[in-house]
Design an enzyme around this catalytic site. Structure first.
Site, PDB file in Angstrom:
ATOM      1  N   ASP A  29      94.662  97.719 103.810  1.00  0.00           N
ATOM      2  CA  ASP A  29      95.748  98.685 104.060  1.00  0.00           C
ATOM      3  C   ASP A  29      96.936  98.045 104.794  1.00  0.00           C
ATOM      4  O   ASP A  29      97.983  98.678 104.938  1.00  0.00           O
ATOM      5  CB  ASP A  29      95.231  99.919 104.820  1.00  0.00           C
ATOM      6  CG  ASP A  29      94.509  99.599 106.110  1.00  0.00           C
ATOM      7  OD1 ASP A  29      93.738  98.618 106.133  1.00  0.00           O
ATOM      8  OD2 ASP A  29      94.698 100.323 107.106  1.00  0.00           O
ATOM      9  N   HIS A  30      96.788  96.796 105.198  1.00  0.00           N
ATOM     10  CA  HIS A  30      97.893  96.125 105.911  1.00  0.00           C
ATOM     11  C   HIS A  30      98.525  94.983 105.116  1.00  0.00           C
ATOM     12  O   HIS A  30      99.557  94.447 105.525  1.00  0.00           O
ATOM     13  CB  HIS A  30      97.399  95.598 107.270  1.00  0.00           C
ATOM     14  CG  HIS A  30      96.974  96.704 108.178  1.00  0.00           C
ATOM     15  ND1 HIS A  30      97.758  97.162 109.228  1.00  0.00           N
ATOM     16  CD2 HIS A  30      95.875  97.513 108.157  1.00  0.00           C
ATOM     17  CE1 HIS A  30      97.144  98.170 109.817  1.00  0.00           C
ATOM     18  NE2 HIS A  30      96.012  98.401 109.178  1.00  0.00           N
ATOM     19  N   HIS A  51      88.890  94.430 116.673  1.00  0.00           N
ATOM     20  CA  HIS A  51      88.789  95.226 115.448  1.00  0.00           C
ATOM     21  C   HIS A  51      87.691  94.705 114.507  1.00  0.00           C
ATOM     22  O   HIS A  51      87.686  95.014 113.321  1.00  0.00           O
ATOM     23  CB  HIS A  51      90.173  95.211 114.771  1.00  0.00           C
ATOM     24  CG  HIS A  51      90.321  96.169 113.643  1.00  0.00           C
ATOM     25  ND1 HIS A  51      89.941  97.495 113.720  1.00  0.00           N
ATOM     26  CD2 HIS A  51      90.805  96.005 112.381  1.00  0.00           C
ATOM     27  CE1 HIS A  51      90.206  98.085 112.564  1.00  0.00           C
ATOM     28  NE2 HIS A  51      90.714  97.202 111.731  1.00  0.00           N
ATOM     29  N   ASP A  61      95.135  97.282 114.360  1.00  0.00           N
ATOM     30  CA  ASP A  61      94.124  98.305 114.549  1.00  0.00           C
ATOM     31  C   ASP A  61      93.177  97.758 115.612  1.00  0.00           C
ATOM     32  O   ASP A  61      92.846  96.575 115.583  1.00  0.00           O
ATOM     33  CB  ASP A  61      93.311  98.510 113.285  1.00  0.00           C
ATOM     34  CG  ASP A  61      94.127  98.881 112.046  1.00  0.00           C
ATOM     35  OD1 ASP A  61      95.357  98.936 112.105  1.00  0.00           O
ATOM     36  OD2 ASP A  61      93.515  99.091 110.996  1.00  0.00           O
TER      37      ASP A  61
HETATM   38 ZN   LIG Z   1      94.429  99.795 109.215  1.00  0.00          ZN
HETATM   39 ZN   LIG Z   2      91.938  97.406 110.001  1.00  0.00          ZN
END
Ligand SMILES: [Zn+2]
Ligand SMILES: [Zn+2]
Length: 296
Positions: free
Chosen positions: A64-65, A137, A205
């Site tokens: 997602d990044h 994370h 995150d």
């Molecule tokens: Zn994320």
């Molecule tokens: Zn992440």
């Protein structure tokens, strides 16, 4: 200094929220922080230009990044982007970028450099520096800080009062050195003031941790993930994310001026409960929305 949010969703995007990304503009620099899927369209929607990007900072290699990187590179290549794009990211970034290039980019369309960052200041010029810190994370993940350097401003009004004219002699004062002007000693501390540089921090995150507080310290603007609301704190810990209360606690402990919450789970349509929860701990909270621009 201007920063535009390109995506405020966590792992799954929604109709309103794109995957992660933000574009920071400062003088000649346009720094993209993360490049989730759809980032280049978001840049267009915001009326910005991908062709102006100078640096890319990657927080971590979760889809997602970073899934927007191949498409972005293709666009830059096809439009004859002529700069060398500087990519910074956590350990492992070199190999990941190479794999993307091998898999998706037909030839060497884009010139780039990759610098893997562990911790500390990794870029500095006369005007600003970039700093990173490892977060928690489960994989290598970096929190970032963009910090404009403090500037000394010469107080011309006060100087004119003692009949000092403008000219090259002021350069020394600007540097903080005392000068002698027509026999008069002029002290830099009496005729200049320090203007503190602006700071923007990005924390995503991560679990709640001291490192997040350190990289956010005294920021004018802190963008901080709050994937969940407090009632799902256990789930947040399990997935190595944070709640609105934890983001607000970081903002409070780091004494930031303003907190912008980002990286919301798809389960939330209405985000008002996030500001309500965070405000119990820290008053200056904004819910980050896609394409919001913040000017400092
Ligand atoms: Zn994320
Ligand atoms: Zn992440």
């Amino acid at each position: 200094m201007e920063i535009t949010l390109l995506g405020t969703s966590s792992m799954v995007p929604t109709e309103e929220r794109n995957h992660s990304g933000a574009l920071l503009h400062y003088k000649e620099e346009n720094i993209l922080i993360d490049c989730g899927e759809g980032t280049q369209r978001q840049i267009r929607k915001a009326g910005l230009s991908a062709m102006k990007i100078t640096k890319i900072l990657i927080t971590h290699w979760h889809g997602d990044h970073i899934l927007g990187l191949p498409g972005l590179f293709l666009t830059l290549g096809s439009q004859n982007y002529s700069k060398t794009i500087e990519i910074y990211g956590p350990l492992g970034s070199n190999e990941y970028i190479q794999r993307i290039m091998q898999a998706f980019i037909p030839r060497e369309l884009v010139k780039y450099t990759v610098q893997e960052v562990v911790s500390g200041i990794f870029f500095e010029n006369t005007e600003f520096f970039l700093e990173a810190i490892p977060l928690q994370h489960g994989i290598h993940c970096l929190g970032y800080r963009f910090a404009e350097k403090d500037r000394r401003r010469v107080d011309m009004k006060a100087l004119k009062k003692i009949a000092v004219k403008e000219g090259p002699h002021l350069k020394e004062l600007q540097l903080g050195h005392d000068i002698v002007y027509q026999g008069k000693k002029i002290k830099a501390k009496d005729y200049t003031t320090m203007i503190p540089g602006k700071k923007i921090s990005i924390v995503t995150d991560t679990l709640y941790c001291d490192a997040a507080i350190r990289i956010a310290k005294d920021a004018d603007l802190l963008f901080c993930e709050s994937t969940f609301l407090g009632d799902l704190k256990e789930q947040a810990i399990e997935r190595k994310h944070m709640t609105a209360t934890q983001a607000a606690t970081i903002a409070k402990k780091a004494k930031v001026k303003k907190l912008v919450l980002i990286h919301f789970s798809q389960r939330y349509k209405d985000l008002r409960p996030f500001s309500k929860e965070a405000r119990k701990t820290f008053s200056s909270v904004i819910i980050g929305k896609d394409l919001d621009t913040f000017t400092l």
